[in-house]
Enzyme design. Sequence first.
Site, PDB file in Angstrom:
ATOM      1  CG  HIS A  17       4.345   6.574   2.813  1.00  0.00           C
ATOM      2  ND1 HIS A  17       5.055   8.080   2.733  1.00  0.00           N
ATOM      3  CD2 HIS A  17       5.024   6.079   3.992  1.00  0.00           C
ATOM      4  CE1 HIS A  17       5.895   8.040   3.696  1.00  0.00           C
ATOM      5  NE2 HIS A  17       5.735   7.031   4.567  1.00  0.00           N
ATOM      6  CE  LYS A  41       9.079  13.035  16.754  1.00  0.00           C
ATOM      7  NZ  LYS A  41       8.897  11.447  16.043  1.00  0.00           N
ATOM      8  NE  ARG A  92      11.380   1.567   5.917  1.00  0.00           N
ATOM      9  CZ  ARG A  92      11.502   2.546   6.657  1.00  0.00           C
ATOM     10  NH1 ARG A  92      11.437   3.791   5.968  1.00  0.00           N
ATOM     11  NH2 ARG A  92      11.489   2.690   8.014  1.00  0.00           N
ATOM     12  CB  SER A 129       9.638  10.779   4.367  1.00  0.00           C
ATOM     13  OG  SER A 129       8.379  10.170   3.991  1.00  0.00           O
TER      14      SER A 129
END
Length: 168
Positions: A17, A41, A92, A129
Amino acid sequence: MRRAVCPGSFDPVTNGHIDIVGRAASLFDEVVVAVGINKSKARARLFTPEERMDMLREVCAPYPNVSVAGFDGLLTDFCQDNGIAAIVKGLRAVSDFDYELQMAQMNSSLTDVETVFVPTSPEYSFLASSLVKEVATFGGDVSGLVPDTVLEKLLRRLAEVRSEQGEA
Ligand code: PNS
């Protein structure tokens, strides 16, 4: 003044990040790192939104044109309310592209905000993460994947979770 947002959950912030935030900071006059506060969430998160924002403030301190905020609701509303012209997302791998393209197109159909994709540096292409949390939960070494201050907080929180689960 060109202002961009780097949105995400950041539970917790990783070196991947920070790589994207730093590069966004060199492309735009101002960058807001925005933590999505999705209440549905909340239970799945290891860190509260405030904790995630505090960690981000600490690790983004070297970038004078980067600030940290939280947002609840649509990212495009946050962009409109804050005069933000661009959303910066790291890619990514090709597998990220399908969903990111869909979100970029949805967001540009809602407002005239642009999405700018920045390729993740190869050394972070596997980094997420969720994987950091999983590896650390089972005792794997994640130093080098997150900043030292985040590592400390991550290991402490996982120890708290383990002891709570032991007590239950
Ligand atoms: O780190 P994440 O979990 O990939 O971040 C996802 C995030 C917060 C960037 C994304 O879920 C988001 O933009 N949420 C805000 C709600 C919204 O605008 N949804 C419509 C997306 S097209």
